[in-house]
Design a protein around this motif. Sequence first.
Motif, PDB file in Angstrom:
ATOM      1  N   GLY A  85       0.627  -1.243   0.312  1.00 25.26           N
ATOM      2  CA  GLY A  85       0.041   0.017  -0.146  1.00 25.26           C
ATOM      3  C   GLY A  85       0.804   1.023  -0.192  1.00 25.26           C
ATOM      4  N   LEU A  86       2.063   1.130  -0.639  1.00 27.50           N
ATOM      5  CA  LEU A  86       3.132   2.386  -0.675  1.00 27.50           C
ATOM      6  C   LEU A  86       2.581   3.606  -2.130  1.00 27.50           C
ATOM      7  CD1 LEU A  86       6.244   0.917  -0.092  1.00 27.50           C
ATOM      8  CD2 LEU A  86       4.919   1.910   1.464  1.00 27.50           C
ATOM      9  N   LYS A  87       3.263   4.863  -1.297  1.00 32.38           N
ATOM     10  CA  LYS A  87       2.275   5.772  -2.191  1.00 32.38           C
ATOM     11  C   LYS A  87       3.635   6.806  -1.565  1.00 32.38           C
ATOM     12  CE  LYS A  87      -0.741   7.527   1.042  1.00 32.38           C
ATOM     13  NZ  LYS A  87      -0.075   6.943   2.115  1.00 32.38           N
ATOM     14  N   PRO A  88       3.723   8.208  -3.414  1.00 40.12           N
ATOM     15  CA  PRO A  88       4.430   8.922  -2.627  1.00 40.12           C
ATOM     16  C   PRO A  88       4.648   9.919  -1.357  1.00 40.12           C
ATOM     17  CG  PRO A  88       3.800   9.120  -4.523  1.00 40.12           C
ATOM     18  CD  PRO A  88       2.632   7.963  -4.683  1.00 40.12           C
ATOM     19  N   GLY A  89       5.824  10.232  -1.089  1.00 36.66           N
ATOM     20  CA  GLY A  89       5.394  10.156   0.301  1.00 36.66           C
ATOM     21  C   GLY A  89       5.887   9.405   1.475  1.00 36.66           C
ATOM     22  N   PHE A 111       9.191   7.835  -2.865  1.00 33.58           N
ATOM     23  CA  PHE A 111       9.304   7.180  -1.210  1.00 33.58           C
ATOM     24  C   PHE A 111      10.357   7.956  -0.722  1.00 33.58           C
ATOM     25  CE2 PHE A 111       8.043   3.193  -2.794  1.00 33.58           C
ATOM     26  CZ  PHE A 111       6.564   3.377  -2.956  1.00 33.58           C
ATOM     27  N   ASP A 112       9.994   8.276   0.853  1.00 28.82           N
ATOM     28  CA  ASP A 112      11.073   8.529   1.475  1.00 28.82           C
ATOM     29  C   ASP A 112      11.362   7.964   2.668  1.00 28.82           C
ATOM     30  OD1 ASP A 112      12.878  10.570   3.284  1.00 28.82           O
ATOM     31  OD2 ASP A 112      10.680  11.039   5.196  1.00 28.82           O
ATOM     32  N   LEU A 113      12.980   7.240   1.397  1.00 23.69           N
ATOM     33  CA  LEU A 113      13.695   6.365   1.917  1.00 23.69           C
ATOM     34  C   LEU A 113      14.670   6.333   2.662  1.00 23.69           C
ATOM     35  CD1 LEU A 113      14.429   4.266  -1.441  1.00 23.69           C
ATOM     36  CD2 LEU A 113      13.610   3.418   0.619  1.00 23.69           C
ATOM     37  N   THR A 114      15.116   5.448   3.496  1.00 22.67           N
ATOM     38  CA  THR A 114      16.120   5.472   4.588  1.00 22.67           C
ATOM     39  C   THR A 114      16.614   4.243   4.702  1.00 22.67           C
ATOM     40  OG1 THR A 114      15.103   7.729   5.660  1.00 22.67           O
ATOM     41  CG2 THR A 114      17.364   5.400   7.169  1.00 22.67           C
ATOM     42  N   ALA A 115      17.908   3.710   4.537  1.00 22.10           N
ATOM     43  CA  ALA A 115      18.493   2.611   4.080  1.00 22.10           C
ATOM     44  C   ALA A 115      18.857   2.481   5.258  1.00 22.10           C
ATOM     45  CB  ALA A 115      19.071   2.409   3.192  1.00 22.10           C
ATOM     46  N   ASP A 146      13.497   5.557  15.567  1.00 22.15           N
ATOM     47  CA  ASP A 146      12.304   5.703  16.815  1.00 22.15           C
ATOM     48  C   ASP A 146      10.772   4.200  16.628  1.00 22.15           C
ATOM     49  OD1 ASP A 146      13.773   7.736  18.800  1.00 22.15           O
ATOM     50  OD2 ASP A 146      12.395   9.817  17.427  1.00 22.15           O
ATOM     51  N   ASN A 147      10.418   4.367  17.687  1.00 21.08           N
ATOM     52  CA  ASN A 147       8.828   3.582  17.505  1.00 21.08           C
ATOM     53  C   ASN A 147       8.364   4.485  16.608  1.00 21.08           C
ATOM     54  OD1 ASN A 147      10.208   2.313  19.754  1.00 21.08           O
ATOM     55  ND2 ASN A 147       8.258   2.264  21.088  1.00 21.08           N
ATOM     56  N   GLU A 148       7.697   3.561  15.674  1.00 19.05           N
ATOM     57  CA  GLU A 148       6.525   3.950  14.837  1.00 19.05           C
ATOM     58  C   GLU A 148       7.166   5.398  14.067  1.00 19.05           C
ATOM     59  OE1 GLU A 148       3.313   4.649  17.130  1.00 19.05           O
ATOM     60  OE2 GLU A 148       2.712   2.047  17.940  1.00 19.05           O
ATOM     61  N   THR A 149       8.312   4.350  13.125  1.00 18.70           N
ATOM     62  CA  THR A 149       8.493   5.743  12.666  1.00 18.70           C
ATOM     63  C   THR A 149       8.774   5.624  10.372  1.00 18.70           C
ATOM     64  OG1 THR A 149      10.095   6.076  13.287  1.00 18.70           O
ATOM     65  CG2 THR A 149      10.811   6.975  11.813  1.00 18.70           C
ATOM     66  N   PHE A 150       7.733   4.218  10.499  1.00 17.89           N
ATOM     67  CA  PHE A 150       8.428   4.075   8.961  1.00 17.89           C
ATOM     68  C   PHE A 150       7.061   3.550   8.340  1.00 17.89           C
ATOM     69  CE2 PHE A 150      12.576   3.694   9.815  1.00 17.89           C
ATOM     70  CZ  PHE A 150      13.336   4.942   9.207  1.00 17.89           C
ATOM     71  N   ASP A 151       6.129   3.513   7.520  1.00 22.39           N
ATOM     72  CA  ASP A 151       4.534   3.080   6.766  1.00 22.39           C
ATOM     73  C   ASP A 151       5.754   1.601   6.854  1.00 22.39           C
ATOM     74  OD1 ASP A 151       3.272   5.085   6.854  1.00 22.39           O
ATOM     75  OD2 ASP A 151       5.126   6.026   5.776  1.00 22.39           O
ATOM     76  N   ALA A 152       6.490   1.080   6.373  1.00 22.63           N
ATOM     77  CA  ALA A 152       6.999   0.103   5.877  1.00 22.63           C
ATOM     78  C   ALA A 152       8.198  -0.691   5.438  1.00 22.63           C
ATOM     79  CB  ALA A 152       6.218  -0.153   4.110  1.00 22.63           C
ATOM     80  N   ILE A 153       8.370  -1.529   6.065  1.00 20.29           N
ATOM     81  CA  ILE A 153      10.511  -2.377   6.114  1.00 20.29           C
ATOM     82  C   ILE A 153      10.254  -3.392   4.547  1.00 20.29           C
ATOM     83  CG2 ILE A 153      11.855  -4.124   7.039  1.00 20.29           C
ATOM     84  CD1 ILE A 153      10.563  -2.172   9.480  1.00 20.29           C
TER      85      ILE A 153
END
Length: 302
Positions: A85-89, A111-115, A146-153
């Motif tokens: 369910g990913l979308k831009p942002g 996406f707002d990506l972090t690696a 922090d807790n609950e930072t990302f929409d998906a991994i």
Amino acid sequence: VRSSAASDVYKRQGINAEYGKMMLKLTRRALTHHKPTYKLNMGEKPLVGVHSTAALGFNSQVDAYENARPSYPKTAADFMVKELGLKPGSKVLEIGAGTGKFTRVIASLGFDLTAVEPASEMRSKFSSLFPSIPIIEGSAEALPFDNETFDAIVIAQAFHWFANAASLKEFHRVTKPGGGLGLIWNLEDGSIDWVAKLRTEYERFERGVPQYRHGKWKDAFIDTPYYTGGASNHFKWSLENVTAERIWERVLSKSYIAVLSPEEQAELRPKIFDILSTSVFKDNQTHTNYPHSTEVFIAKRV
């Protein structure tokens, strides 16, 4: 290192303080109890919580990894994005990003990506290729967020290295409610005779190293309180127009081959080329298509 001083450093770097305390504890425990099975270079830190074969193999064959490892089919990436369910942002964390093979596929989707990547040489290569995407040192069981930072991994070609309850608990912690976990792997297609022969020749060196193909990674999702299984799919495709030398580089990029001695690698090389010359590269043929299969597995955060 004093805990208070280390905490100040973590704070200045914008890293979760609890993560800092955890890494100090893990590092002290590792230095006290763990005897590395691989040799560190001068000034190199041990990779806490990382399998020694992965630590050494992926640091020692970065160029082979980048040059020979294939990308991922767009159809597989599209399936993952849709199921998550990913979308831009959307805030997406890629764990075990390596040199960014999967990052290339999704980097243009907004996406707002972090690696995160534990191997220093991999991180260095990633940064040179994707200077605008932050890549942070860390491991699956100790994520500096922090807790609950990302929409998906998302995790490409890596989850089998850390397929355990501790990792899933940590993924759950940093993912928002309703978020998901997307796993993807490429594998040479053993249903093709010559590919099966190649795999038989080099897979004998696995020697108990965790590998996706054995399917043991699925055990992590049995009775886990953190995730429920979602959709999965397989995609057949071929890496086109490759040479025998590139196929050999692909073999070299495997962690359990990268850690072999030069003598063992030299012994394996002619066996690989013999299979290729008798089964594929005949009648002066110089290029071929290399059949692969890709699996995507989706899990939803409970």
